[in-house]
Scaffold this motif. Structure first.
Motif, PDB file in Angstrom:
ATOM      1  N   UNK A  58       0.783  -1.216   0.000  1.00  0.00           N
ATOM      2  CA  UNK A  58       0.000   0.000   0.000  1.00  0.00           C
ATOM      3  C   UNK A  58       0.820   1.273   0.000  1.00  0.00           C
ATOM      4  N   UNK A  59       0.124   2.388  -0.183  1.00  0.00           N
ATOM      5  CA  UNK A  59       0.776   3.697  -0.214  1.00  0.00           C
ATOM      6  C   UNK A  59       1.460   4.009   1.108  1.00  0.00           C
ATOM      7  N   UNK A  60       0.835   3.614   2.214  1.00  0.00           N
ATOM      8  CA  UNK A  60       1.361   3.948   3.549  1.00  0.00           C
ATOM      9  C   UNK A  60       2.179   2.825   4.165  1.00  0.00           C
ATOM     10  N   UNK A  61       2.100   1.598   3.589  1.00  0.00           N
ATOM     11  CA  UNK A  61       2.904   0.497   4.084  1.00  0.00           C
ATOM     12  C   UNK A  61       2.299  -0.270   5.235  1.00  0.00           C
ATOM     13  N   UNK A  62       0.987  -0.190   5.418  1.00  0.00           N
ATOM     14  CA  UNK A  62       0.370  -0.878   6.545  1.00  0.00           C
ATOM     15  C   UNK A  62       0.046  -2.337   6.253  1.00  0.00           C
ATOM     16  N   UNK A  63       0.032  -2.726   4.975  1.00  0.00           N
ATOM     17  CA  UNK A  63      -0.373  -4.088   4.605  1.00  0.00           C
ATOM     18  C   UNK A  63       0.820  -5.027   4.636  1.00  0.00           C
ATOM     19  N   UNK A  64       0.578  -6.260   5.085  1.00  0.00           N
ATOM     20  CA  UNK A  64       1.640  -7.259   5.139  1.00  0.00           C
ATOM     21  C   UNK A  64       1.909  -7.829   3.735  1.00  0.00           C
ATOM     22  N   UNK A  65       2.872  -8.754   3.655  1.00  0.00           N
ATOM     23  CA  UNK A  65       3.234  -9.372   2.388  1.00  0.00           C
ATOM     24  C   UNK A  65       2.010 -10.017   1.746  1.00  0.00           C
ATOM     25  N   UNK A  66       1.875  -9.827   0.430  1.00  0.00           N
ATOM     26  CA  UNK A  66       0.767 -10.414  -0.296  1.00  0.00           C
ATOM     27  C   UNK A  66      -0.526  -9.642  -0.177  1.00  0.00           C
ATOM     28  N   UNK A  67      -0.465  -8.385   0.297  1.00  0.00           N
ATOM     29  CA  UNK A  67      -1.676  -7.592   0.459  1.00  0.00           C
ATOM     30  C   UNK A  67      -1.387  -6.131   0.130  1.00  0.00           C
ATOM     31  N   UNK A  68      -2.447  -5.350  -0.016  1.00  0.00           N
ATOM     32  CA  UNK A  68      -2.326  -3.920  -0.257  1.00  0.00           C
ATOM     33  C   UNK A  68      -3.441  -3.204   0.489  1.00  0.00           C
ATOM     34  N   UNK A  69      -3.475  -1.891   0.379  1.00  0.00           N
ATOM     35  CA  UNK A  69      -4.402  -1.108   1.192  1.00  0.00           C
ATOM     36  C   UNK A  69      -5.705  -0.755   0.472  1.00  0.00           C
ATOM     37  N   UNK A  70      -5.816  -1.065  -0.797  1.00  0.00           N
ATOM     38  CA  UNK A  70      -7.006  -0.672  -1.526  1.00  0.00           C
ATOM     39  C   UNK A  70      -6.931   0.772  -1.989  1.00  0.00           C
ATOM     40  N   UNK A  71      -8.086   1.366  -2.233  1.00  0.00           N
ATOM     41  CA  UNK A  71      -8.140   2.697  -2.830  1.00  0.00           C
ATOM     42  C   UNK A  71      -8.771   3.687  -1.866  1.00  0.00           C
ATOM     43  N   UNK A  72      -8.562   4.975  -2.142  1.00  0.00           N
ATOM     44  CA  UNK A  72      -9.100   6.008  -1.266  1.00  0.00           C
ATOM     45  C   UNK A  72      -8.568   7.360  -1.667  1.00  0.00           C
ATOM     46  N   UNK A  73      -8.385   8.215  -0.668  1.00  0.00           N
ATOM     47  CA  UNK A  73      -7.865   9.564  -0.889  1.00  0.00           C
ATOM     48  C   UNK A  73      -6.664   9.758   0.022  1.00  0.00           C
ATOM     49  N   UNK A  74      -5.586  10.280  -0.547  1.00  0.00           N
ATOM     50  CA  UNK A  74      -4.375  10.539   0.231  1.00  0.00           C
ATOM     51  C   UNK A  74      -4.591  11.778   1.093  1.00  0.00           C
ATOM     52  N   UNK A  75      -4.483  11.656   2.423  1.00  0.00           N
ATOM     53  CA  UNK A  75      -4.749  12.815   3.282  1.00  0.00           C
ATOM     54  C   UNK A  75      -3.716  13.928   3.144  1.00  0.00           C
ATOM     55  N   UNK A  76      -2.502  13.603   2.692  1.00  0.00           N
ATOM     56  CA  UNK A  76      -1.465  14.625   2.577  1.00  0.00           C
ATOM     57  C   UNK A  76      -1.659  15.539   1.369  1.00  0.00           C
ATOM     58  N   UNK A  77      -2.214  14.993   0.292  1.00  0.00           N
ATOM     59  CA  UNK A  77      -2.330  15.764  -0.947  1.00  0.00           C
ATOM     60  C   UNK A  77      -3.762  15.947  -1.420  1.00  0.00           C
ATOM     61  N   UNK A  78      -4.682  15.138  -0.885  1.00  0.00           N
ATOM     62  CA  UNK A  78      -6.048  15.166  -1.373  1.00  0.00           C
ATOM     63  C   UNK A  78      -6.241  14.459  -2.696  1.00  0.00           C
ATOM     64  N   UNK A  79      -5.207  13.770  -3.177  1.00  0.00           N
ATOM     65  CA  UNK A  79      -5.287  13.084  -4.467  1.00  0.00           C
ATOM     66  C   UNK A  79      -5.915  11.702  -4.307  1.00  0.00           C
ATOM     67  N   UNK A  80      -6.611  11.234  -5.346  1.00  0.00           N
ATOM     68  CA  UNK A  80      -7.122   9.860  -5.297  1.00  0.00           C
ATOM     69  C   UNK A  80      -5.975   8.861  -5.346  1.00  0.00           C
ATOM     70  N   UNK A  81      -6.148   7.765  -4.609  1.00  0.00           N
ATOM     71  CA  UNK A  81      -5.145   6.701  -4.552  1.00  0.00           C
ATOM     72  C   UNK A  81      -5.755   5.450  -5.175  1.00  0.00           C
TER      73      UNK A  81
END
Length: 367
Positions: A58-81
């Motif tokens: 994921x963008x923030x690195x919270x997901x373990x191996x073999x996984x990701x964080x999905x989609x959303x909005x980046x709180x730092x920039x307001x951009x879609x992820x």
């Protein structure tokens, strides 16, 4: 003086990239030397970012191996992820429908079966099919750029831990890999040499199980233990430096020490993984201590460890994933036959022995 990464150079000179709507493939390792996220720095400098794309973990690195964080909005920039992990073909093309060019800024660790480079490759291939410029903001290879170890990936063994034929320890930066594997523009670093791992840049753990530069150093070899029934140390504070299983006894470490392998010492250890293999069980094994990174040969060291395990322990077993990690079935077949796997190693070499002309961007002994 610290290396100036491609991201830092672009933040200082937005004219280095095309005009139009730009998408940035990045994660938490995409930072400037002062640890400002690349996405934030580029937006502040006027680079027209319109979307962010995250890899495994994921963008923030919270997901373990073999996984990701999905989609959303980046709180730092307001951009879609958007989530690129394991997307291919039309599914990946659709993610890029709203951008005019793609930028890539993620830290690699120099080993073929680390997935970030294959996220880059998949996105690069999609960009080529869509006619989008693909720009890599280059970063150092933390293993340096001189030594190449291990075999090339063989046809028929392609996977997300190896899409194309490169060596196990490849010796390239992400920018050089992009040039080797397809069409790309690279914003090169300034101040980096192939023959040093010293960068002056902060170490940001590139994934949850890659906490230190020491981990990256052993990973080209001990990452192969993911293809066995030994714990590769996931679920401990020293993953890939710590290897073990319930059946490993006091014979293992003396047998390794007797080999007098260059640049590494072995210490018997006990550990209890909190997840992954043998979670909640106390297992016995070994911790690798790299005494001399210049002399240490991670792939050879791991093959010697596998040979000793195969000779000592009837409970030692191989998993199907070993073929994908090694890049062929030769290692598995050698171990199953009781042959010495070290004989599979090609001679140690340098990047210039396998890359196309014009790929190598940096000085330092790469002969």
């Amino acid at each position: 003086m610290a290396v100036r990464t491609g991201a830092q150079r672009l933040a200082e000179d937005p004219g280095l990239v095309p005009d139009g709507r730009l998408g940035l493939i990045t994660n938490f390792t995409g930072v400037l030397p002062d640890l400002t996220p690349t996405s934030v720095a580029l937006r502040a400098s006027g680079v027209p970012l319109t979307a962010l794309f995250g890899p495994e973990h994921g963008l923030r690195g919270t997901a373990q191996a073999g996984a990701s964080e999905g989609e959303g909005v980046d709180p730092d920039t307001g951009l879609p992820v958007f989530d690129t992990y394991r997307r291919k073909g039309r599914a990946l093309h659709d993610l890029f429908s709203g951008v005019d060019a793609l930028l890539f800024d993620i830290q690699d660790i120099g080993t073929r079966f680390y997935t970030y480079i294959w996220t880059m490759y998949d996105c690069q291939q999609a960009a080529a099919r869509l006619g989008l410029p693909f720009v890599v903001l280059d970063r150092p290879n933390p293993l340096g750029g001189v030594r190449v170890e291990g075999p090339m990936l063989q046809p028929g063994f392609e996977s997300f831990v190896g899409r194309a034929p490169i060596p196990l320890r490849h010796g390239l930066t992400v920018g050089e890999l992009a040039l080797q594997l397809g069409t790309a523009t690279v914003i090169p670093m300034e101040g980096w040499r192939r023959d040093t791992a010293t960068t002056g840049l902060p170490w940001v753990p590139p994934s949850p199980n890659m906490p230190t530069p020491d981990t990256a150093l052993v990973y080209p070899g001990t990452g192969l233990f993911e293809g066995t029934n030994l714990s590769e140390g996931r679920g401990t504070t020293r993953p890939f430096e710590t290897i073990g299983a319930p059946y490993v006894d006091d014979r293992f470490v003396p047998a390794l020490r007797a080999l007098d392998l260059p640049g590494v010492s072995f210490r018997r250890t006990w550990f209890e993984p909190v997840f992954s293999k043998y979670a909640g069980q106390v297992v016995s094994g070994v911790q690798l201590h790299v005494d001399d990174p210049e002399m240490f040969e991670p792939v050879r060291t791991a093959l010697e460890m596998l040979r000793v395990l195969n000779e000592l322990y009837p409970d030692f077993a191989l998993l199907p994933s070993l073929d994908k990690l090694w890049g062929s079935d030769s290692l598995r077949k050698a171990l199953e036959a009781g042959d010495d796997p070290v004989e599979l190693l090609p001679p140690a070499t340098t990047p210039s022995s396998w890359v196309r002309p014009g790929v190598l961007l940096y000085e330092g002994d790469a002969r």
